[in-house]
Structures are given as structure tokens and as C-alpha cells.
Design a protein around this motif. Structure first.
Motif, mmCIF file in Angstrom:
data_model
loop_
_atom_site.group_PDB
_atom_site.id
_atom_site.type_symbol
_atom_site.label_atom_id
_atom_site.label_comp_id
_atom_site.label_asym_id
_atom_site.label_seq_id
_atom_site.Cartn_x
_atom_site.Cartn_y
_atom_site.Cartn_z
ATOM 1 N N TYR A 280 60.433 -40.111 -32.072
ATOM 2 C CA TYR A 280 59.620 -39.406 -33.064
ATOM 3 C C TYR A 280 60.107 -39.684 -34.474
ATOM 4 O O TYR A 280 59.315 -39.807 -35.411
ATOM 5 N N ARG A 281 61.418 -39.820 -34.643
ATOM 6 C CA ARG A 281 62.000 -40.001 -35.971
ATOM 7 C C ARG A 281 62.341 -41.463 -36.228
ATOM 8 O O ARG A 281 62.444 -42.275 -35.291
ATOM 9 N N ASP A 282 62.522 -41.787 -37.496
ATOM 10 C CA ASP A 282 62.990 -43.117 -37.862
ATOM 11 C C ASP A 282 64.392 -43.333 -37.287
ATOM 12 O O ASP A 282 65.175 -42.395 -37.136
ATOM 13 N N HIS A 283 64.699 -44.570 -37.002
ATOM 14 C CA HIS A 283 66.022 -44.945 -36.502
ATOM 15 C C HIS A 283 66.405 -44.145 -35.253
ATOM 16 O O HIS A 283 67.529 -43.663 -35.111
ATOM 17 N N ALA A 284 65.450 -43.993 -34.342
ATOM 18 C CA ALA A 284 65.694 -43.239 -33.103
ATOM 19 C C ALA A 284 65.275 -44.032 -31.873
ATOM 20 O O ALA A 284 65.075 -43.465 -30.797
ATOM 21 N N VAL A 339 71.158 -44.628 -41.282
ATOM 22 C CA VAL A 339 70.537 -45.935 -41.496
ATOM 23 C C VAL A 339 71.540 -46.921 -42.069
ATOM 24 O O VAL A 339 71.669 -48.060 -41.580
ATOM 25 N N SER A 340 72.287 -46.516 -43.103
ATOM 26 C CA SER A 340 73.222 -47.444 -43.749
ATOM 27 C C SER A 340 74.346 -47.856 -42.810
ATOM 28 O O SER A 340 74.828 -48.993 -42.860
ATOM 29 N N GLY A 341 74.765 -46.935 -41.927
ATOM 30 C CA GLY A 341 75.823 -47.255 -40.972
ATOM 31 C C GLY A 341 75.294 -47.747 -39.640
ATOM 32 O O GLY A 341 76.080 -47.960 -38.705
ATOM 33 N N ASP A 342 73.958 -47.928 -39.547
ATOM 34 C CA ASP A 342 73.316 -48.346 -38.300
ATOM 35 C C ASP A 342 73.911 -47.577 -37.117
ATOM 36 O O ASP A 342 74.336 -48.161 -36.107
ATOM 37 N N GLN A 343 73.915 -46.255 -37.257
ATOM 38 C CA GLN A 343 74.563 -45.410 -36.258
ATOM 39 C C GLN A 343 73.847 -45.508 -34.913
ATOM 40 O O GLN A 343 72.613 -45.558 -34.840
ATOM 41 N N HIS A 378 80.146 -46.829 -30.420
ATOM 42 C CA HIS A 378 79.525 -45.662 -31.043
ATOM 43 C C HIS A 378 79.776 -45.663 -32.553
ATOM 44 O O HIS A 378 80.637 -44.930 -33.052
ATOM 45 N N PRO A 379 79.043 -46.480 -33.314
ATOM 46 C CA PRO A 379 79.220 -46.448 -34.763
ATOM 47 C C PRO A 379 78.610 -45.189 -35.366
ATOM 48 O O PRO A 379 77.387 -44.996 -35.332
ATOM 49 N N ILE A 380 79.475 -44.330 -35.903
ATOM 50 C CA ILE A 380 79.016 -43.148 -36.648
ATOM 51 C C ILE A 380 79.783 -43.147 -37.970
ATOM 52 O O ILE A 380 79.675 -44.115 -38.718
ATOM 53 N N PHE A 381 80.563 -42.102 -38.262
ATOM 54 C CA PHE A 381 81.334 -42.132 -39.504
ATOM 55 C C PHE A 381 82.346 -43.277 -39.475
ATOM 56 O O PHE A 381 82.682 -43.860 -40.503
ATOM 57 N N GLN A 382 82.850 -43.564 -38.289
ATOM 58 C CA GLN A 382 83.603 -44.777 -37.996
ATOM 59 C C GLN A 382 83.024 -45.354 -36.698
ATOM 60 O O GLN A 382 82.215 -44.713 -36.025
ATOM 61 N N VAL A 383 83.454 -46.555 -36.367
ATOM 62 C CA VAL A 383 83.050 -47.126 -35.083
ATOM 63 C C VAL A 383 84.027 -46.632 -34.018
ATOM 64 O O VAL A 383 85.221 -46.962 -34.059
ATOM 65 N N VAL A 427 86.667 -48.975 -39.163
ATOM 66 C CA VAL A 427 85.770 -48.704 -40.280
ATOM 67 C C VAL A 427 84.381 -49.198 -39.905
ATOM 68 O O VAL A 427 84.217 -50.283 -39.338
ATOM 69 N N ASN A 428 83.370 -48.377 -40.188
ATOM 70 C CA ASN A 428 81.990 -48.748 -39.890
ATOM 71 C C ASN A 428 81.432 -49.581 -41.036
ATOM 72 O O ASN A 428 81.233 -49.089 -42.147
ATOM 73 N N VAL A 429 81.159 -50.852 -40.751
ATOM 74 C CA VAL A 429 80.571 -51.753 -41.737
ATOM 75 C C VAL A 429 79.171 -52.119 -41.232
ATOM 76 O O VAL A 429 79.003 -53.045 -40.439
ATOM 77 N N ASN A 430 78.188 -51.322 -41.646
ATOM 78 C CA ASN A 430 76.800 -51.556 -41.238
ATOM 79 C C ASN A 430 76.648 -51.624 -39.717
ATOM 80 O O ASN A 430 75.908 -52.455 -39.184
#
Length: 753
Positions: A280-284, A339-343, A378-383, A427-430
Motif C-alpha cells: 500500500y505504501r511507497d518502498h513496501a 528510502v535514502s537507506g534503502d531499508q 537488514h539495512p536500517i539505521f545500520q546494516v 554503516v548503511n550506505v544506501n
């Protein structure tokens, strides 16, 4: 699925002969249109398992304990057609009683499952997969939404909040305080954590719900209890071949197939489900591939083994959480950081389990063993990059005894299970790994022994006593050697204790029960609790285990057209494990509250309002669910007697349905949350109330073809489905909300042959 049809005398005679062949008859009569014998064979199948629990020590059902006559009457007393009535009198078959051996020691029928489950002196529940098979059942909310006492809310994909009696009430992701089993074998990691991605609703035959200490049947004594998801075997599958394809809103497409066969002493079944959806949402966007299979072999009428195989691939993008304003006004929006972290949450899981059953002259021994491999990217605040193994063995002895002329049911078991996980962070890089920030290893070991005994000292009144002794060890090693984490650290924590249980169950008449019991529960922190984020890395934080005493009293049963399930409970909790969010992108921190009180009502009821309305055999049914949750701090130095954030006080669900046997089914549902849940422990912010309306319908054609449509949130209501808790909304970052899905519609077709 079988359907009623006219049964001629010759067909009945053939049915009796085929039924005596046991599994062969089952394999030959799965196509009702082709054979016309499904009623008789299904009746024999049900009769085979009547009261099997009471004589589990006997290899064959005898005439004194099995009662197949009523089932056979269903097949033999079908009204003759008009043509037959005008012809010469038909010969009347003599009453025939067939004694059949149990089909499978490791695969109980649905009737046998219910008989065993509802001998528990406490609150339990049961969900037959038939109740949702003609809907778009994608996640566990679709399975459990009509179960009293179970609070389950969607987040995205198959991720949801699942809580029973306040278990994991503040956990913003995955599961805590609940034991998740599949075919009686744990799917949780050894530290108690877990998720829901291994459970495919299309691959289930039923679900057993053990609330609170009633999970002791399988050795569980957590606050929430245990959920046992039972997969079908070739003996319990609806048909040897099943296939379904469906699709609908948000770019959803799903295909699922199941095949089962019986070859003498060998039987096998496999279910494969593929699902993709943009969300339903973007990036989901989510892609799921789930495989469940089992193979059983009978060495003799008293010895059987069954292997379970599972493989699960999940690639799920994360939309993140929003502010309350955006959740209600821009619900399809994704969080900028997501979106920026492609979580994402991408997992690869393989599962191998075994259940071996040995039946003795008195009782039987079930030995379960399992090994699970799981990798997580699991890339979130970090990978978060993890790879781990979980393994265990659990012997369990059950017996139906007679002590001084009194019925006595005994369960004795033990469990050892452990696990080791390599847990790294970067560190999460995109969405990709950058510099490493953590190099650690998590190990958990659990040693448990338990028993439960039910003594019916009066024919209708039973005393249940039980206890579990446990010792759980958590070991954490941070290898260091990194720029922001230079030092080596090794820490461990051990938790042990005994959790007793005592209760009474009263059965004043058939299909009516009342119970009262007191249980002690213990929840040991998992590594999500113990390993908390500080700056750019993680540290081990010692926490106490959570303990509670719970009193519950309730009744369940059915009288004529009315069925009910009502339980009141009160838990006095020490050191409750609660969480709060410091940053929407960082996993929440966990703390031990001092004293809390969790109490409430779990109400489920249904009434057949009308019968034979349009056609003979049809009915109109109304069902009502009400979960009342009053969860509070008790004289807390900071929060006083405030309500604990996370779960609304009232959750109601009403369903009005019309059914013409299995041919036509139509139902309308109304989900109502009249007062939203508190978001913070300071009780300064709560989510809005909401009402959702849904409509489902299915129609069965000849030869096992069923069409269905499932429409949800017909008014396109904007609401908050779930959120992460905070301490004080006046000072905390409150971008913690998951918007609920908008209006959606799904349709599908199912083939069974």
C-alpha cells in the motif's frame, strides 16, 4: 472439501468396504464428484478419532471406546429421491460398525486436536484453516483475527504486532513473550526472539492457541503463551491436489500449490507458495517464497517417524514510520530515511525437524528434534548482518491412566535447545555495507523440564497441577578490533526458576466447560533486549527476567445455536520488559518496569440467528469478539498508575454471515476500536479511534472449484494500524506510526481434486 450428496444403498456398501481399507479409501475418495462417497468416508475418518485421546495406549479403537454409529447414520439415513420412493421398496442395509486403526501417530485429525486441546484447565483457542481458506489470507492477522484474547495488527508485508495479554506490548517489531511452534516444534530462536515469516497460512491445517501458562502442554510458560501452527499431512489434507491463484490491490499476485500422496507405510506432502506485492505504501514491495513439506513413515502400528522440511525466502522493503499527521494525511508516503537507506529485511531460512512417536501399552513417547539455519540482511539505521543456527531436542511422554478408578491424564517432558549467531553491523550506505561497526557473537542455551497432570476426581471435575523448571543462559562476545569498538568484551547472564500451575476444570454437560487456574510465568530477555545501541555500536545491558502470577477464570461451550468463549484474567507482573523508541531508525531500548498489572476480558460468541432461510440447510450467523485490556503501571515512581502504551483498551470485531453448506458463503465484518491506544507511558498522546468494514464471499462450483472475493476497508478509512511506543510524546520524536492499508480488493480461484 467434501460436500453433502444423496447416498444410495449400493454406494453406501461400497463406502463401507473402502473405509475399512483406511488410508487407501482416503486416497480414492478425495474427488466427491467422481465417486459420490465423500460423506461416508469423511464420517469414518471422524469416527476413527473419536475419543482416541482417552485410549491412546491402545493400538486399535474398540467398540467400547469409539462411537462411529452417529457418523455412519449420517451416511445411511439420507432421504430417498422421489424416483426411488415411487419404485419398489429399497433393501435396508443392516447397521454396520467399522473399527479402523488410527491413520497416523504423528498426524492427529482436527477432531482429535480439539479433543486434546479443550481438556486444558485454562484458556485456549482453535482455528481451523477451513475458516479462512476462501479469503486472501496472507499473514497471521488473517489467521488469528477472530480469536478472543489475541491482539494482532498489520505493519507491512508479513510483519505485524502480535500480543496476548500484554506480551511484547511495547515491542515495535517481531515477537516477544510468545512461543511460536510449527507442528509442536519451536520456530523461535534460542534466545526467545522470532518473527512470522516461516508461517505460511496456505500451508496450515489448523492453529492451536495456548494463552499464558496454558502453553505448559509444550513446555512454554511465557506471559503470552504459545501458538502451535499445524501443517497438513497426506492423511489430513483436504485433497491430494490443491492449487490456487489470486491477485488484487497494490499489485498483489499469489500462487500456491499443494500435493500429497500415501504409498503404503510412506506418506508425503509439499506446499509451495509464491507471493509478490508492491504494498500500500511507497518502498513496501515484498517478495515471498515459502516451501513446507513433510514425509512420514510407519515402521509398525506403534512406531512412526515424520520429517518436516521448510525453506523460506523473504525480500521485504521497509516503508518506515511516519508522524501522526502524515500517517493520517499522507498514508502511502515512505519515511525519508527508509528510502535514502534503502531499508529492507531480507532473510533466508532453512528448517529441518523430526517427530518420532513410539506407542507403548501405556502411553506414548514423542521425540521432537530440529535444526534451523537463518541468515538476515537488514539495512536500517545500520546494516544488521547475521547468520545463525538454532537446534534442539524435546522428548515428551503422555499417558491416559486410571488411578483408584479415576481418570488421570499425564504429560511429562523436557527440552534442550540452543543457538549461535554471528551478529555483525555496518554503516548503511544506501542499503549496502559500509565500514564495520560491530563484530559479535550471540549464544543462547536453554534447559527445561516440565509436567502437567489432570486428575478427574469426580466424573465432571478435574484437578490440574503442573510445573516447569528451567535454566536459560545468554552469552555475548564483542570481539572489538574496530575503530569505534576497539576492546574485546565477553558477558553472560543466567536465568533460572520454577513456574508452577494449578487449576480446576468442570464439565457439567457435553460441550460445556468452566475453569479456574493460577500460573506463574517467566520471560527471559532476548538479545534484542540485551544488546542495545549506544552511539555507533552496541553494548550488552544486563536486564532482569520478567515474572508474573496470573489468575484466570472462564467458560466455553455450545448450547443449541449459541457458542461462547469467555475468560477474565489478572496478571501481577514484576520487572515487565518494556521498550521505548529513542529514534525512529534505531531499535528501541528495553527496561524493566517495577510493578505492573495486566488484566482484562477475552470474549468470543456466535449465534445461528436463522436456519433454512432460503434453502434447506442454510443459516445466518452473527459472531462477536471483544478484547478488553486494562494494562497499568502500579505505583511507579515515574508513571504512577498510568496505562501502559501500545494496546487499545477495547478491540471489537463483529461478523454477520450467510452460508449455504459449503457452496455459497457471504459475510460482512466490522472492526471497531472505539478508543485509540496510548502512544507514550506519560499518557499524553493517543491514536484516533477507527472503524473498518469488510466483505467476503465465495462460491463453490462442481468438481472442487471455488471462487472468492475479499474486500477490505470499504470506506477507505485512514487510520493508524500500529506504532512504536515512546516515554513522553511531549519531548520525544513521535514519527513512530504505521498507517493502515486503504481500500483493497482481492479475488482468487481454488482447485481441489
Amino acid at each position: 472439501m467434501s460436500r453433502p450428496m444423496t447416498q444410495k444403498p449400493l454406494q453406501t456398501a461400497i463406502a463401507l468396504a473402502l473405509a475399512s481399507l483406511g488410508g487407501t479409501a482416503h486416497a480414492l475418495t478425495n474427488d466427491p464428484a467422481a465417486t459420490g462417497l465423500s460423506v461416508a468416508v469423511d464420517a469414518t475418518h471422524a469416527a476413527t478419532h473419536v475419543d482416541q485421546r482417552a485410549n491412546a495406549h491402545t493400538n486399535e479403537l474398540t467398540a467400547s471406546t469409539a462411537t462411529p454409529a452417529p457418523a455412519w447414520q449420517l451416511a445411511q439415513t439420507v432421504a430417498p429421491t422421489a424416483a426411488e420412493s415411487n419404485s419398489a421398496p429399497a433393501a435396508t442395509l443392516p447397521t454396520t460398525t467399522v473399527t479402523a486403526p488410527a491413520e497416523s501417530l504423528t498426524s492427529p485429525s482436527v477432531d482429535e486436536q480439539k479433543a486434546n486441546l479443550f481438556q486444558t484447565a485454562g484458556s485456549v483457542g482453535f482455528v481451523d484453516a477451513d475458516s479462512y481458506q476462501n479469503t486472501y489470507a496472507f499473514n497471521l492477522r488473517d489467521v488469528l483475527k477472530d480469536s478472543p484474547g489475541v491482539f494482532v495488527q498489520n505493519r507491512y508485508g508479513q510483519e505485524l504486532r502480535l500480543s496476548i495479554r500484554g506480551s511484547g506490548i511495547a515491542r515495535g517489531y517481531h515477537v516477544r513473550g510468545l512461543e511460536i511452534l510449527q507442528d509442536g516444534i519451536p520456530t523461535n530462536s534460542a534466545d526467545g526472539s522470532g518473527d512470522f515469516y516461516q508461517i505460511d497460512p496456505m500451508g496450515l491445517r489448523s492453529t492451536e492457541i495456548y494463552k499464558g501458562g496454558n502453553g505448559l502442554t509444550y513446555g512454554s510458560t511465557t506471559l503470552g503463551g504459545a501458538l502451535n501452527f499445524v501443517t497438513p499431512t497426506a492423511y489430513t489434507a483436504d485433497a491430494p491436489n490443491q492449487f490456487r491463484v489470486e491477485g488484487g490491490s497494490f499489485g498483489t499476485v499469489r500462487a500456491s500449490g499443494q500435493m500429497s500422496r500415501i504409498f503404503g507405510p510412506l506418506d508425503a506432502l509439499a506446499t509451495v507458495t509464491l507471493n509478490r506485492s508492491d504494498g500500500y505504501r511507497d518502498h513496501a514491495k515484498g517478495n515471498y517464497a515459502q516451501i513446507n513439506a513433510n514425509i512420514g513413515y510407519k515402521f509398525s502400528p506403534r512406531v512412526e517417524t515424520r520429517f518436516f522440511f521448510g525453506a523460506y525466502i523473504v525480500d521485504q522493503k521497509l516503508p518506515g514510520t511516519l508522524s501522526l499527521f502524515d500517517a493520517l494525511n499522507n498514508p502511502t508516503k515512505a519515511a525519508a530515511s527508509a528510502v535514502s537507506g534503502d531499508q529492507a529485511r531480507n532473510t533466508r531460512t532453512e528448517r529441518l525437524g523430526n517427530l518420532t512417536t513410539i506407542r507403548f501399552d501405556v502411553g506414548q513417547l514423542d521425540i521432537a528434534s530440529w535444526v534451523i539455519h537463518k541468515s538476515l540482511y537488514h539495512p536500517i539505521f545500520q546494516v544488521i548482518d547475521q547468520d545463525g543456527w538454532t537446534y534442539g531436542v524435546a522428548p515428551r511422554y503422555t499417558a491416559n491412566l486410571t488411578l483408584a478408578g479415576m481418570r488421570n491424564d499425564l504429560i511429562v517432558g523436557a527440552r534442550f535447545f540452543g543457538g549461535n549467531t554471528k551478529a555483525d553491523q555496518y554503516v548503511n550506505v544506501n542499503g549496502n555495507r559500509g565500514a564495520q561497526t560491530l563484530d559479535s557473537r550471540q549464544s543462547a542455551y536453554n534447559y527445561e523440564a516440565y509436567f502437567e497432570n489432570r486428575l478427574f476426581f469426580l466424573p465432571t471435575l478435574g484437578l490440574m497441577v503442573g510445573a516447569k523448571a528451567y535454566r536459560d543462559v545468554r552469552q555475548y562476545i564483542d570481539y572489538g578490533g574496530l575503530p569505534g569498538d576497539a576492546n574485546y568484551r565477553s558477558t553472560s547472564a543466567a536465568y533460572s526458576g520454577v513456574n508452577p500451575k494449578i487449576g480446576l476444570i468442570w464439565e457439567p454437560r457435553k460441550d460445556v466447560q468452566a475453569f479456574i487456574d493460577v500460573t506463574r510465568s517467566a520471560d527471559v530477555p532476548d538479545f534484542t533486549d540485551l544488546s542495545q545501541t549506544f552511539g555507533a555500536t552496541s553494548r550488552f545491558v544486563p536486564l532482569a527476567s520478567q515474572h508474573a502470577w496470573t489468575l484466570e477464570v472462564g467458560t466455553r461451550g455450545k448450547l443449541d445455536r449459541v457458542a461462547w468463549d469467555l475468560t477474565a484474567y489478572r496478571s501481577l507482573v514484576r520487572d515487565q520488559l518494556l521498550q521505548y523508541t529513542t529514534n525512529p531508525n534505531v531499535p528501541a531500548s528495553t527496561f524493566n518496569a517495577n510493578k505492573t498489572v495486566l488484566q482484562g476480558l477475552e470474549v468470543g460468541a456466535s449465534v445461528d440467528l436463522l436456519k433454512n432461510v432460503i434453502a434447506t440447510g442454510d443459516r445466518v450467523t452473527v459472531s462477536q469478539l471483544w478484547n478488553y485490556s486494562d494494562f497499568r503501571f502500579q505505583n511507579d515512581p515515574q508513571y504512577g498508575n498510568n496505562r501502559i502504551a501500545g494496546v487499545p483498551t477495547h478491540v471489537l470485531r463483529t461478523t454477520l454471515g450467510y452460508a449455504l453448506t459449503n457452496r455459497l458463503q457471504v459475510s460482512a465484518s466490522l472492526d471497531w476500536v472505539p478508543t485509540g491506544a496510548w502512544v507514550d507511558y506519560a499518557n499524553t498522546m493517543r491514536v484516533p479511534a477507527y472503524t473498518l468494514i469488510g466483505l467476503q464471499a465465495s462460491y463453490q462450483l462442481e468438481r472442487g472449484v471455488t471462487f472468492y472475493v475479499d474486500a477490505r476497508n470499504l470506506t477507505d478509512k485512514r487510520y493508524v494500524s500500529d506504532f512504536s511506543t515512546v516515554t513522553d510524546a511531549r519531548t520525544a520524536n513521535t514519527a513512530v506510526f504505521y498507517p493502515g492499508d486503504g481500500r483493497s480488493m482481492f479475488a482468487g480461484v481454488r482447485f481441489a481434486f
